[in-house]
Design an enzyme around this catalytic site. Structure first.
Site, mmCIF file in Angstrom:
data_model
loop_
_atom_site.group_PDB
_atom_site.id
_atom_site.type_symbol
_atom_site.label_atom_id
_atom_site.label_comp_id
_atom_site.label_asym_id
_atom_site.label_seq_id
_atom_site.Cartn_x
_atom_site.Cartn_y
_atom_site.Cartn_z
ATOM 1 N N PHE A 82 68.527 40.053 38.548
ATOM 2 C CA PHE A 82 69.846 39.412 38.609
ATOM 3 C C PHE A 82 70.673 40.140 39.661
ATOM 4 O O PHE A 82 70.936 41.331 39.544
ATOM 5 C CB PHE A 82 70.586 39.441 37.262
ATOM 6 N N ASP A 139 69.844 47.755 43.714
ATOM 7 C CA ASP A 139 71.022 47.140 43.101
ATOM 8 C C ASP A 139 71.385 47.989 41.883
ATOM 9 O O ASP A 139 70.785 47.861 40.820
ATOM 10 C CB ASP A 139 70.696 45.692 42.709
ATOM 11 N N LYS A 185 80.401 47.075 38.630
ATOM 12 C CA LYS A 185 80.706 47.222 37.206
ATOM 13 C C LYS A 185 81.476 48.488 36.797
ATOM 14 O O LYS A 185 82.684 48.435 36.640
ATOM 15 C CB LYS A 185 79.422 47.076 36.395
HETATM 16 C C1 PLP Z 1 76.571 42.140 37.088
HETATM 17 C C2 PLP Z 1 75.547 42.325 38.136
HETATM 18 C C3 PLP Z 1 75.667 41.750 39.414
HETATM 19 C C4 PLP Z 1 76.803 40.818 39.765
HETATM 20 O O1 PLP Z 1 78.037 41.428 39.693
HETATM 21 P P1 PLP Z 1 79.376 40.522 39.746
HETATM 22 O O2 PLP Z 1 80.466 41.544 39.771
HETATM 23 O O3 PLP Z 1 79.368 39.680 38.533
HETATM 24 O O4 PLP Z 1 79.301 39.725 40.994
HETATM 25 C C5 PLP Z 1 74.705 42.030 40.353
HETATM 26 N N1 PLP Z 1 73.665 42.821 40.063
HETATM 27 C C6 PLP Z 1 73.505 43.396 38.866
HETATM 28 C C7 PLP Z 1 72.350 44.294 38.622
HETATM 29 C C8 PLP Z 1 74.425 43.148 37.857
HETATM 30 O O5 PLP Z 1 74.251 43.695 36.649
#
Ligand code: PLP
Length: 390
Positions: free
Chosen positions: A124, A208, A237
């Site tokens: 994701f 990521d 986050k």
């Molecule tokens: C939450 C998340 C995203 C997206 O972040 P947003 O602030 O919602 O755009 C991307 N990568 C990972 C691993 C995430 O947990």
């Protein structure tokens, strides 16, 4: 727009690991706004820092120097593999920046044909058009037009990544622990193997760390557990402790194409979010902070494993690292979430029929004990129910 299937619950204020509704009900918050409120609610140091800044200056734009931004960049660089930082507003935007950085690196290295990014099944990476292609989840892509070109998603293995490399490949992008798909850790050997593949094939390694970063796993960044260093990481986050902020960190080499005018943002790195980020780091960089996270999260994990042994009809598996944990349930995870909410405790649903338990990193041991008590009460009721049905 009706984009969310929201729970019928609203909160008025928070304190530490607890949230309070307007009518005074108290919920133990092991969801942290999806791994965002890393220091709990209303942390006095964050409140003080943001309040003081709010009275002075909110925004000037990146047309001017922003000392608070320079300071946060320097501190992130000093505490990571990176030499450079770019600030934005969200995780998806950080990943977009990471991919742009990787592509530009090859463009200015005389290899503009290298632009493709390898990602992994279960990933994701966010909801922008390009990150939908990187994520490659049919459910999220459906109805939003042609998939953005340049992303090759492969099965979750080193072998599959290797087989997918072509002369057009620029980077491999992966979450050290897949969050949304149910807390699936990349084995250390696989991460080391990916690093090696990148070195052998002239690729950049993008991690990521939007969910795993900022202390979630018990170190400031999850890659620190593996002994390897990436070329680029994305953060968001937990970085602002609840204030919206994202970042791309990179080595000087990987960021060499990101020269004036190549990338930008109006809001990204603004004074308020940088103040929040610096306040978060003030707390996290205190000596012993991560030792505390590791110690309390090990205790929590140990208790969860015992709970699984006591309620085998309800809990199938517990997994994760640091305070990035999930329970995989035998019953539908939504039922487990509801039973837990009836005990006034919150978690966050994830894939593979799991419920994430992601408390603030500051959660005191007594709140963990209370969390286990509420989890146990939910498990007991669910087990009684399933026995009655059988
Ligand atoms: C939450 C998340 C995203 C997206 O972040 P947003 O602030 O919602 O755009 C991307 N990568 C990972 C691993 C995430 O947990």
């Amino acid at each position: 727009m009706s984009t969310y299937a929201r729970q019928d619950l609203a909160f008025e204020r928070g304190e530490g690991s607890y949230l309070f509704t307007a009518d005074g009900r108290r919920y133990l918050d092991f969801g942290s706004g999806i791994a965002v409120t890393s220091l709990g609610h209303a942390h006095p140091h964050l409140v003080q820092a943001v309040q003081a800044q709010a009275a002075k200056l909110w925004h000037t734009s990146n047309l001017f120097r922003i000392p608070e931004q320079e300071r946060l960049a320097q501190r992130l660089v000093d505490n990571s593999f990176a030499d450079k930082a770019f600030f934005c507003n969200s995780g998806a935007e950080a990943n977009e920046g990471a991919v742009k950085c990787a592509r530009k690196y090859f463009a200015v290295s005389g290899k503009p044909e290298k632009f493709r990014i390898i990602t992994f099944e279960g990933a994701f990476h966010g909801r922008t058009l390009a990150m939908l292609a990187a994520t490659n989840n049919a459910k999220y892509l459906d109805g939003f037009g042609p998939k953005v070109e340049g992303f090759d998603q492969v099965e979750f293995s080193l072998k599959a990544a290797k087989a997918a490399i072509t002369p057009e490949t620029a980077a491999i992008m992966i979450e050290p622990i897949q969050g949304e798909s149910g807390i699936r850790s990349v084995p250390t050997e696989m991460l080391r193997g990916l690093r090696q593949l990148c070195d052998e094939h002239d690729l950049l390694l993008i991690l990521d760390e939007v969910q795993t970063g900022m202390g979630r796993t018990g170190k400031l960044f999850a890659y620190e557990w593996s002994g390897i260093t990436p070329d680029i990481i994305s953060l968001a986050k937990g970085l602002g402790g609840g204030f919206p902020v994202g970042a791309v960190l990179a080595t000087a080499e990987a960021a060499k194409g990101m020269t004036p005018g190549t990338h930008g943002t109006t809001f990204g790195g603004n004074i308020m979010s940088m103040t929040a980020g610096n306040a978060v780091l003030d707390v996290m960089l205190e000596p012993g902070f991560f030792d505390g996270v590791q110690k309390r999260s090990s205790y929590f994990m140990q208790q969860l494993v015992m709970l699984k042994d006591r309620y085998p009809e309800v809990i199938e598996d517990v997994r994760g690292q640091g305070f990035l944990m999930a329970v995989k349930t035998k019953i539908p995870n939504t039922e487990f979430q509801t039973a837990l909410r009836d005990e006034h405790m919150l978690g966050v649903l994830a894939g593979d029929n799991t419920l994430r338990l992601i408390p603030p990193l500051t959660v005191p041991e007594k709140d963990i004990v209370e969390g286990i008590r509420r989890l146990e009460a939910a498990c007991q009721k669910l087990q009684d129910k399933s026995k009655a049905a059988a």
